[in-house]
Design a protein around this motif. Structure first.
Motif, PDB file in Angstrom:
ATOM      1  N   THR A 165     -12.853  28.228  -7.636  1.00  0.00           N
ATOM      2  CA  THR A 165     -12.483  28.435  -8.964  1.00  0.00           C
ATOM      3  C   THR A 165     -11.120  27.578  -9.098  1.00  0.00           C
ATOM      4  OG1 THR A 165     -13.210  30.714  -8.785  1.00  0.00           O
ATOM      5  CG2 THR A 165     -11.484  30.489 -10.189  1.00  0.00           C
ATOM      6  N   CYS A 166     -11.305  26.604 -10.348  1.00  0.00           N
ATOM      7  CA  CYS A 166     -10.052  25.806 -10.652  1.00  0.00           C
ATOM      8  C   CYS A 166      -8.988  26.641 -10.888  1.00  0.00           C
ATOM      9  CB  CYS A 166     -10.543  24.736 -11.678  1.00  0.00           C
ATOM     10  SG  CYS A 166      -9.418  23.747 -12.103  1.00  0.00           S
ATOM     11  N   ILE A 167      -7.651  25.991 -10.721  1.00  0.00           N
ATOM     12  CA  ILE A 167      -6.463  26.648 -11.117  1.00  0.00           C
ATOM     13  C   ILE A 167      -6.661  26.904 -12.629  1.00  0.00           C
ATOM     14  CG2 ILE A 167      -4.049  26.147 -11.612  1.00  0.00           C
ATOM     15  CD1 ILE A 167      -4.276  23.748  -9.197  1.00  0.00           C
ATOM     16  N   CYS A 168      -7.448  26.383 -13.315  1.00  0.00           N
ATOM     17  CA  CYS A 168      -7.464  26.680 -14.895  1.00  0.00           C
ATOM     18  C   CYS A 168      -8.330  27.966 -14.884  1.00  0.00           C
ATOM     19  CB  CYS A 168      -7.888  25.420 -15.691  1.00  0.00           C
ATOM     20  SG  CYS A 168      -9.747  25.354 -15.640  1.00  0.00           S
ATOM     21  N   GLY A 169      -9.006  28.371 -13.891  1.00  0.00           N
ATOM     22  CA  GLY A 169      -9.899  29.535 -14.238  1.00  0.00           C
ATOM     23  C   GLY A 169     -11.479  29.055 -14.040  1.00  0.00           C
ATOM     24  N   GLU A 170     -11.696  27.916 -14.264  1.00  0.00           N
ATOM     25  CA  GLU A 170     -13.014  27.610 -14.549  1.00  0.00           C
ATOM     26  C   GLU A 170     -13.862  27.364 -13.055  1.00  0.00           C
ATOM     27  OE1 GLU A 170     -14.366  26.862 -17.377  1.00  0.00           O
ATOM     28  OE2 GLU A 170     -16.134  25.464 -16.909  1.00  0.00           O
ATOM     29  N   GLU A 171     -15.152  27.829 -13.155  1.00  0.00           N
ATOM     30  CA  GLU A 171     -15.786  27.811 -11.875  1.00  0.00           C
ATOM     31  C   GLU A 171     -16.205  26.195 -11.701  1.00  0.00           C
ATOM     32  OE1 GLU A 171     -15.959  30.002  -9.497  1.00  0.00           O
ATOM     33  OE2 GLU A 171     -17.725  29.217  -8.253  1.00  0.00           O
ATOM     34  N   GLU A 182     -14.477  16.401 -11.232  1.00  0.00           N
ATOM     35  CA  GLU A 182     -13.688  16.603 -12.129  1.00  0.00           C
ATOM     36  C   GLU A 182     -13.875  18.097 -12.653  1.00  0.00           C
ATOM     37  OE1 GLU A 182     -13.886  14.155 -15.449  1.00  0.00           O
ATOM     38  OE2 GLU A 182     -11.660  14.524 -16.231  1.00  0.00           O
ATOM     39  N   CYS A 183     -12.927  18.921 -12.890  1.00  0.00           N
ATOM     40  CA  CYS A 183     -13.167  19.720 -13.534  1.00  0.00           C
ATOM     41  C   CYS A 183     -13.556  19.853 -15.008  1.00  0.00           C
ATOM     42  CB  CYS A 183     -11.669  20.766 -13.372  1.00  0.00           C
ATOM     43  SG  CYS A 183     -11.934  22.322 -14.623  1.00  0.00           S
ATOM     44  N   PRO A 184     -14.762  20.424 -15.226  1.00  0.00           N
ATOM     45  CA  PRO A 184     -15.204  19.835 -16.703  1.00  0.00           C
ATOM     46  C   PRO A 184     -13.990  20.721 -17.763  1.00  0.00           C
ATOM     47  CG  PRO A 184     -16.491  21.573 -15.767  1.00  0.00           C
ATOM     48  CD  PRO A 184     -15.575  21.315 -14.803  1.00  0.00           C
ATOM     49  N   LYS A 185     -13.209  21.636 -17.576  1.00  0.00           N
ATOM     50  CA  LYS A 185     -12.501  22.390 -18.320  1.00  0.00           C
ATOM     51  C   LYS A 185     -11.129  21.581 -18.539  1.00  0.00           C
ATOM     52  CE  LYS A 185     -11.220  26.880 -19.892  1.00  0.00           C
ATOM     53  NZ  LYS A 185     -10.825  28.302 -19.362  1.00  0.00           N
ATOM     54  N   CYS A 186     -10.403  21.259 -17.626  1.00  0.00           N
ATOM     55  CA  CYS A 186      -9.155  20.892 -17.344  1.00  0.00           C
ATOM     56  C   CYS A 186      -8.791  19.375 -17.094  1.00  0.00           C
ATOM     57  CB  CYS A 186      -8.053  21.815 -16.934  1.00  0.00           C
ATOM     58  SG  CYS A 186      -8.385  21.576 -14.892  1.00  0.00           S
ATOM     59  N   GLY A 187      -9.750  18.715 -16.516  1.00  0.00           N
ATOM     60  CA  GLY A 187      -9.913  17.424 -16.037  1.00  0.00           C
ATOM     61  C   GLY A 187      -9.077  17.246 -14.921  1.00  0.00           C
ATOM     62  N   ARG A 188      -8.971  18.299 -13.939  1.00  0.00           N
ATOM     63  CA  ARG A 188      -8.347  18.059 -12.501  1.00  0.00           C
ATOM     64  C   ARG A 188      -9.665  17.464 -11.759  1.00  0.00           C
ATOM     65  NH1 ARG A 188      -5.507  22.826 -14.002  1.00  0.00           N
ATOM     66  NH2 ARG A 188      -3.163  22.541 -13.596  1.00  0.00           N
ATOM     67  N   TRP A 189      -8.954  16.942 -10.577  1.00  0.00           N
ATOM     68  CA  TRP A 189      -9.808  16.155  -9.484  1.00  0.00           C
ATOM     69  C   TRP A 189      -9.934  16.926  -8.378  1.00  0.00           C
ATOM     70  CZ3 TRP A 189     -13.715  12.535 -10.306  1.00  0.00           C
ATOM     71  CH2 TRP A 189     -13.757  12.029 -11.863  1.00  0.00           C
TER      72      TRP A 189
HETATM   73 ZN   LIG Z   1      -9.839  23.316 -14.278  1.00  0.00          ZN
END
Ligand SMILES: [Zn+2]
Length: 129
Positions: A80-86, A98-105
């Motif tokens: 789970t990304c920091i933004c909450g996205e799986e 890359e997280c598809p929601k927030c763009g973190r790598w």
């Molecule tokens: Zn994210």
């Protein structure tokens, strides 16, 4: 670091087909359980094919036999990304994704990375003029 990190997992899936094969290549296969009970068929034409096969044993070299299939696949690591996205951790770009929601790598171990545009380039690849 990604939360709830789950490492990549190798999985094995077994399924069964009820098969009717002609002498030469080809024939019919219907998904079934280990005992040969065909799963409910979604399509009318598939039901008709099965009825036809059952009714014509003389046409098939292999008739009404259960065949076992084993397939292997790898489920990628995820978390789970920091933004909450799986996020599924797969090799999207040089071993990072890359997280598809927030763009973190993240790398494939779930460690957060700077975005690839800030990665240092290999000096040997730089052009001088
Ligand atoms: Zn994210």
């Amino acid at each position: 670091m990604i939360k709830n990190y789950v490492p990549a997992e190798h999985k094995t899936e077994i399924h069964f087909d009820l098969v009717f094969y002609y002498d030469d290549d080809g024939g019919y296969a219907f998904p079934c359980d280990a005992a040969g009970n065909v799963f409910p068929l979604e399509y009318e034409c598939a039901r008709k094919n099965l009825e036809y096969c059952i009714a014509h044993p003389e046409e098939f070299a292999v008739y009404n036999e259960v065949q076992k299939w084993t397939s292997h696949y790898t489920e990628p690591a995820h978390g789970t990304c920091i933004c909450g996205e799986e996020v599924s951790l797969w090799d999207q770009y040089y071993g990072a994704c890359e997280c598809p929601k927030c763009g973190r790598w993240y790398n494939l171990f779930g460690q957060e990375l700077v975005a690839p545009e800030y990665w240092e380039t290999d000096p040997s690849e730089e052009e001088y003029w």
